[in-house]
Enzyme design. Structure first.
Site, mmCIF file in Angstrom:
data_model
loop_
_atom_site.group_PDB
_atom_site.id
_atom_site.type_symbol
_atom_site.label_atom_id
_atom_site.label_comp_id
_atom_site.label_asym_id
_atom_site.label_seq_id
_atom_site.Cartn_x
_atom_site.Cartn_y
_atom_site.Cartn_z
ATOM 1 N N ASP A 11 0.881 -1.174 0.000
ATOM 2 C CA ASP A 11 0.000 0.000 0.000
ATOM 3 C C ASP A 11 0.915 1.218 0.000
ATOM 4 O O ASP A 11 1.624 1.467 0.971
ATOM 5 C CB ASP A 11 -0.874 -0.042 1.265
ATOM 6 C CG ASP A 11 -1.724 1.212 1.435
ATOM 7 O OD1 ASP A 11 -1.600 2.152 0.613
ATOM 8 O OD2 ASP A 11 -2.507 1.253 2.407
ATOM 9 N N TYR A 236 1.751 1.033 14.848
ATOM 10 C CA TYR A 236 0.738 0.686 13.870
ATOM 11 C C TYR A 236 0.972 1.458 12.574
ATOM 12 O O TYR A 236 1.064 2.676 12.571
ATOM 13 C CB TYR A 236 -0.668 0.989 14.395
ATOM 14 C CG TYR A 236 -1.730 0.559 13.415
ATOM 15 C CD1 TYR A 236 -2.063 -0.790 13.281
ATOM 16 C CD2 TYR A 236 -2.378 1.470 12.608
ATOM 17 C CE1 TYR A 236 -2.999 -1.207 12.368
ATOM 18 C CE2 TYR A 236 -3.326 1.057 11.684
ATOM 19 C CZ TYR A 236 -3.626 -0.284 11.577
ATOM 20 O OH TYR A 236 -4.572 -0.694 10.659
ATOM 21 N N LYS A 239 -2.807 -2.318 8.437
ATOM 22 C CA LYS A 239 -2.912 -3.763 8.605
ATOM 23 C C LYS A 239 -2.026 -4.450 7.576
ATOM 24 O O LYS A 239 -1.654 -3.858 6.567
ATOM 25 C CB LYS A 239 -4.374 -4.179 8.455
ATOM 26 C CG LYS A 239 -4.762 -5.354 9.323
ATOM 27 C CD LYS A 239 -4.685 -5.037 10.797
ATOM 28 C CE LYS A 239 -4.949 -6.308 11.614
ATOM 29 N NZ LYS A 239 -4.744 -6.056 13.046
HETATM 30 MG MG MG Z 1 -4.128 1.635 3.487
HETATM 31 MG MG MG Z 2 -4.441 -2.242 2.340
#
Ligand code: MG
Ligand code: MG
Length: 375
Positions: A11, A236, A239
């Protein structure tokens, strides 16, 4: 010919939130893939997205963990990031967690699944078929239940009763909670270790299936990305949306057997802010995340591989068909049901998993305000 299939995903920015990359980002990645095919680094390659994650699906002859292939993928994500930054995208460069990886992108942020095998064109693999499964808004443990069932339970894969599959499969299970730069793995064998495998895989946040091997033929069937980003970054960072590569048909489960457990739309950890429990919805490839409360999504493509290692001219988008509409509705209903209890109990992940997110800071500051009152 020995061929390696490599799928590497990251990402590196998305439009308006965690929805999907821009067309320019995807185009940038496609250009780089075309150049790499021309230069001979790759035999073939294509670019897809599942939600906000760009996936590079590649074939080549350089083996697993190859420096040139991995650095090519890294540089492609860096290049796509430039277009994300230019457009003011959300979380541009998010999964690129180090300045520059030395030789291998594992542990640097992108998710990697790779299998190398002899494409012999004779028994037991006269034809090579493979599937790429990618998921967004969930962790690698989202693959535990469906692919355990597909490779170990004849209720989902009746093909396991056939002579070529009846010896079962070996599961390489990884402990994803470790923080050193080594993989902590155990090899367990289905069917005799069925309960032991279930004992580990029930914990989607800690254990994941890294690889699966045919016991009869000693051939690798499955490879999945199992890095937990918070273990790399210490905080964090989104995900760890997983990707898996699965060889299919013949001595392995068929595509229909592999995807049969996904009709459950089982509950997984992830979703909004990576902090909730929601069902996973099968969707067409190149689908943005726009479902209620970021409902986790999973895509699946199947390919045939020519003797020259080519695959991208034609493929089948498994979940991009109307026959999956009922499962999508089922997932939607389960999602609405779970969301009706908001933050309470099972609807959100336990604090151990929220440890790396901002929720933890709110809790810590409240804990400091507690007073000890003698009874
Ligand atoms: Mg994202
Ligand atoms: Mg993603």
């Amino acid at each position: 010919m020995k061929i390696t299939l490599s799928t590497i995903k990251a990402d590196v920015g998305s439009i308006g939130g965690h929805t999907q990359p821009t067309e320019k980002m995807l185009q940038a990645a496609r250009e780089r893939i075309a150049q790499a095919c021309q230069k001979g680094l790759l035999l073939d390659g294509m670019v897809t997205h599942t939600g906000d994650d760009i996936a590079l699906i590649m074939s080549h002859t350089h083996g697993d963990n190859n420096k040139d292939v991995h650095l090519f993928a890294w540089d492609t994500f860096v290049y796509a990031t430039k277009f994300a930054q230019e457009a003011g995208c959300y979380a541009a460069g998010q999964d690129l967690l180090v300045d520059a990886p030395s030789s291998n992108v594992r542990g640097a942020g992108p998710g990697v699944a790779e299998i190398t095998f002899e494409h012999a064109g004779k028994d037991p693999r006269r034809a090579e078929a493979f599937m790429v499964v990618a998921a967004d808004k969930c962790g690698p443990g989202a693959f535990n239940l469906p692919f355990f069932l597909a490779f170990a339970d004849p209720m989902y894969c009746a093909g396991l009763m056939l002579p070529g599959l009846i010896k079962g499969f070996t599961f390489e299970i990884i402990d994803m909670s470790t923080h050193d730069h080594a993989d902590h793995v155990i090899m367990l064998h289905a069917p005799e270790d069925y309960y032991k495998i279930a004992m580990l895989l029930r914990d989607n946040e800690r254990f994941g299936i890294k690889a699966i091997y045919s016991r009869a033929y000693n051939e690798q069937a499955y490879s999945a990305s199992t890095d937990r980003l918070h273990n790399i970054a210490g905080k964090y960072t989104g995900k760890d949306d997983p990707i898996a590569l699965i060889r299919t048909q013949g001595i392995f489960p068929a595509p229909e057997e592999l995807i049969s457990p996904l009709v459950k739309a089982h509950f997984v950890g992830g979703d909004a802010r990576g902090s909730h429990v929601m069902p996973i919805m099968p969707v067409a490839i190149n689908t943005p995340v726009t479902g209620p409360y970021c409902v986790p999504i999973i895509s699946s493509l199947v390919f045939s591989l020519s003797a020259e290692g080519k695959f991208s001219d034609q493929y089948v988008d498994v979940f991009g068909q109307k026959v999956w509409d009922w499962v999508r509705l089922h997932a939607q209903q389960k999602a609405i049901e779970m969301r009706s209890q908001g933050w309470s109990g099972a609807a959100m992940l336990p604090y151990g998993e929220l440890e790396y997110s901002g929720y933890r800071q709110t809790l810590e500051s409240l804990l400091q305000e507690f007073k000890v009152v003698q009874r």
